[in-house]
Design a protein around this motif. Structure first.
Motif, mmCIF file in Angstrom:
data_model
loop_
_atom_site.group_PDB
_atom_site.id
_atom_site.type_symbol
_atom_site.label_atom_id
_atom_site.label_comp_id
_atom_site.label_asym_id
_atom_site.label_seq_id
_atom_site.Cartn_x
_atom_site.Cartn_y
_atom_site.Cartn_z
ATOM 1 N N ASP A 14 15.098 -19.227 -67.232
ATOM 2 C CA ASP A 14 14.862 -17.925 -66.361
ATOM 3 C C ASP A 14 15.636 -17.557 -65.216
ATOM 4 O OD1 ASP A 14 13.769 -15.806 -64.801
ATOM 5 O OD2 ASP A 14 12.054 -17.002 -64.048
ATOM 6 N N THR A 15 16.532 -16.719 -65.379
ATOM 7 C CA THR A 15 17.566 -16.274 -64.306
ATOM 8 C C THR A 15 17.070 -15.984 -63.059
ATOM 9 O OG1 THR A 15 18.000 -14.090 -64.793
ATOM 10 C CG2 THR A 15 19.403 -15.770 -65.959
ATOM 11 N N GLY A 16 15.939 -15.424 -62.980
ATOM 12 C CA GLY A 16 15.308 -14.875 -61.661
ATOM 13 C C GLY A 16 15.097 -16.006 -60.605
ATOM 14 N N ARG A 17 15.127 -17.221 -60.888
ATOM 15 C CA ARG A 17 15.241 -18.339 -59.751
ATOM 16 C C ARG A 17 16.559 -18.220 -58.832
ATOM 17 N NH1 ARG A 17 16.569 -20.930 -64.523
ATOM 18 N NH2 ARG A 17 17.643 -22.830 -64.363
ATOM 19 N N PHE A 18 17.474 -17.553 -59.634
ATOM 20 C CA PHE A 18 18.740 -17.379 -58.675
ATOM 21 C C PHE A 18 18.870 -16.087 -58.046
ATOM 22 C CE2 PHE A 18 19.526 -20.847 -61.900
ATOM 23 C CZ PHE A 18 19.598 -21.982 -61.093
ATOM 24 N N ASP A 19 18.107 -15.402 -58.028
ATOM 25 C CA ASP A 19 18.078 -13.817 -57.695
ATOM 26 C C ASP A 19 18.675 -13.686 -56.130
ATOM 27 O OD1 ASP A 19 17.196 -12.953 -60.250
ATOM 28 O OD2 ASP A 19 15.247 -12.128 -59.373
ATOM 29 N N GLY A 20 18.411 -14.685 -55.432
ATOM 30 C CA GLY A 20 18.564 -14.574 -53.975
ATOM 31 C C GLY A 20 20.251 -14.957 -53.817
ATOM 32 N N TYR A 21 20.825 -15.456 -54.644
ATOM 33 C CA TYR A 21 22.366 -15.715 -54.536
ATOM 34 C C TYR A 21 23.320 -14.717 -54.927
ATOM 35 C CZ TYR A 21 20.207 -20.245 -53.654
ATOM 36 O OH TYR A 21 19.428 -21.274 -53.325
ATOM 37 N N GLY A 22 22.930 -13.456 -55.482
ATOM 38 C CA GLY A 22 23.901 -12.486 -55.829
ATOM 39 C C GLY A 22 24.989 -12.801 -56.652
ATOM 40 N N LEU A 23 24.809 -13.781 -57.523
ATOM 41 C CA LEU A 23 25.717 -14.252 -58.539
ATOM 42 C C LEU A 23 25.557 -13.657 -60.007
ATOM 43 C CD1 LEU A 23 26.798 -17.696 -57.429
ATOM 44 C CD2 LEU A 23 27.898 -15.419 -56.870
ATOM 45 N N PRO A 24 26.221 -13.459 -60.798
ATOM 46 C CA PRO A 24 26.015 -13.298 -62.306
ATOM 47 C C PRO A 24 25.588 -14.767 -62.903
ATOM 48 C CG PRO A 24 28.403 -13.017 -61.955
ATOM 49 C CD PRO A 24 27.583 -12.981 -60.595
ATOM 50 N N LEU B 223 23.122 -25.174 -53.631
ATOM 51 C CA LEU B 223 23.770 -24.134 -54.446
ATOM 52 C C LEU B 223 24.645 -23.311 -53.341
ATOM 53 C CD1 LEU B 223 24.803 -22.621 -56.547
ATOM 54 C CD2 LEU B 223 22.605 -21.364 -56.758
ATOM 55 N N ALA B 224 23.669 -23.084 -52.024
ATOM 56 C CA ALA B 224 24.389 -22.415 -50.988
ATOM 57 C C ALA B 224 25.592 -23.135 -50.239
ATOM 58 C CB ALA B 224 23.359 -22.049 -49.809
ATOM 59 N N HIS B 225 25.413 -24.325 -50.294
ATOM 60 C CA HIS B 225 26.572 -25.041 -49.837
ATOM 61 C C HIS B 225 27.751 -24.993 -50.758
ATOM 62 C CE1 HIS B 225 24.659 -27.019 -46.163
ATOM 63 N NE2 HIS B 225 23.597 -27.142 -46.947
ATOM 64 N N VAL B 226 27.345 -25.035 -52.126
ATOM 65 C CA VAL B 226 28.630 -24.990 -52.869
ATOM 66 C C VAL B 226 29.258 -23.456 -52.863
ATOM 67 C CG1 VAL B 226 29.198 -24.951 -55.484
ATOM 68 C CG2 VAL B 226 27.669 -26.794 -54.591
ATOM 69 N N ILE B 227 28.369 -22.522 -52.848
ATOM 70 C CA ILE B 227 28.930 -21.311 -52.816
ATOM 71 C C ILE B 227 29.892 -21.035 -51.547
ATOM 72 C CG2 ILE B 227 28.224 -18.949 -52.448
ATOM 73 C CD1 ILE B 227 25.771 -19.228 -54.138
ATOM 74 N N ASP B 228 29.444 -21.427 -50.510
ATOM 75 C CA ASP B 228 30.154 -21.379 -49.159
ATOM 76 C C ASP B 228 31.528 -21.991 -49.354
ATOM 77 O OD1 ASP B 228 28.080 -20.318 -48.046
ATOM 78 O OD2 ASP B 228 27.599 -21.833 -46.654
#
Length: 207
Positions: free
Chosen positions: A54-64, A33-38
């Motif tokens: 659960d959306t919490g597993r993506f909290d570190g990415y700062g995306l809605p 996911l980090a590579h795709v975001i970049d």
């Protein structure tokens, strides 16, 4: 055409990987996911993630995080619809989607899709690559989608449509053809073997 917003599609069940979130698997010490975001974030006006649970597993990415509005894991088109509904709040005319398990997709994906729509006079464009045996192969999770068709898509999904190209063919989608060089830029991680290959490609400087 205004700069579109982007949506990363991560709403699948990852059955061939044994379940869980493929997008959170790592290559080069960072998640897919980090590579795709970049790759995606510089190309769009704003970026969101389509995922369920659960959306919490993506909290570190700062995306809605946008869940499907159609029940039952209805496939990529449900993620497209979630993105189109979100885009309305942004005043965007178009959404571009990219798969969360495809870390080497083209850094010029968005402008090439926009150009394909403008050149063909269509409302939708899909990414494609040439194949010596099958001709052009479409990659329907990588597309440009107009907000104006969101109600049409919602109705199609509610009627049971699941196959992306059946809906895009109905609307005469254009194709943006990307070259395949050392690797297919739309190579995606479906299995543990694919993950190992992605790790090797990253080490070799792919993309």
């Amino acid at each position: 055409m205004k700069q579109p917003v982007g949506v990363i599609l991560a709403g699948g069940l990852s059955r061939r990987m044994g379940g869980g979130d493929k997008s959170l698997l790592k290559i080069g010490g960072r998640t897919l996911l980090a590579h795709v975001i970049d790759r995606f974030e510089p190309q769009v006006a704003s970026l969101a993630l389509n995922a369920n649970g659960d959306t919490g597993r993506f909290d570190g990415y700062g995306l809605p995080v946008l869940p499907d509005s159609i029940d039952g894991f209805a496939g990529p088109l449900a993620g497209v619809l979630a993105g189109l509904d979100w885009a309305v709040d942004w005043g965007a005319d178009h959404v571009v989607t990219a798969a969360a398990d495809t870390p080497f997709f083209p850094p010029d994906l968005v402008p090439r899709l926009m150009m394909a729509v403008e050149d063909a006079g269509t409302s939708i464009a899909l990414a494609a690559t040439p194949d010596p045996e099958r001709g052009q192969v479409r990659h329907p999770t990588f597309g440009l989608w107009p907000v104006a068709l969101r109600d049409d898509l919602r109705a199609a999904l509610q009627d049971g449509l699941r196959k992306v190209v059946l809906w895009t063919d109905k609307h005469g989608a254009a194709e943006a053809v990307f070259p395949v060089t050392r690797i297919d830029p739309f190579f995606n991680v479906n299995t543990p073997e694919d993950l190992a290959r992605a790790e090797a490609l990253l080490t070799e400087g792919a993309g």
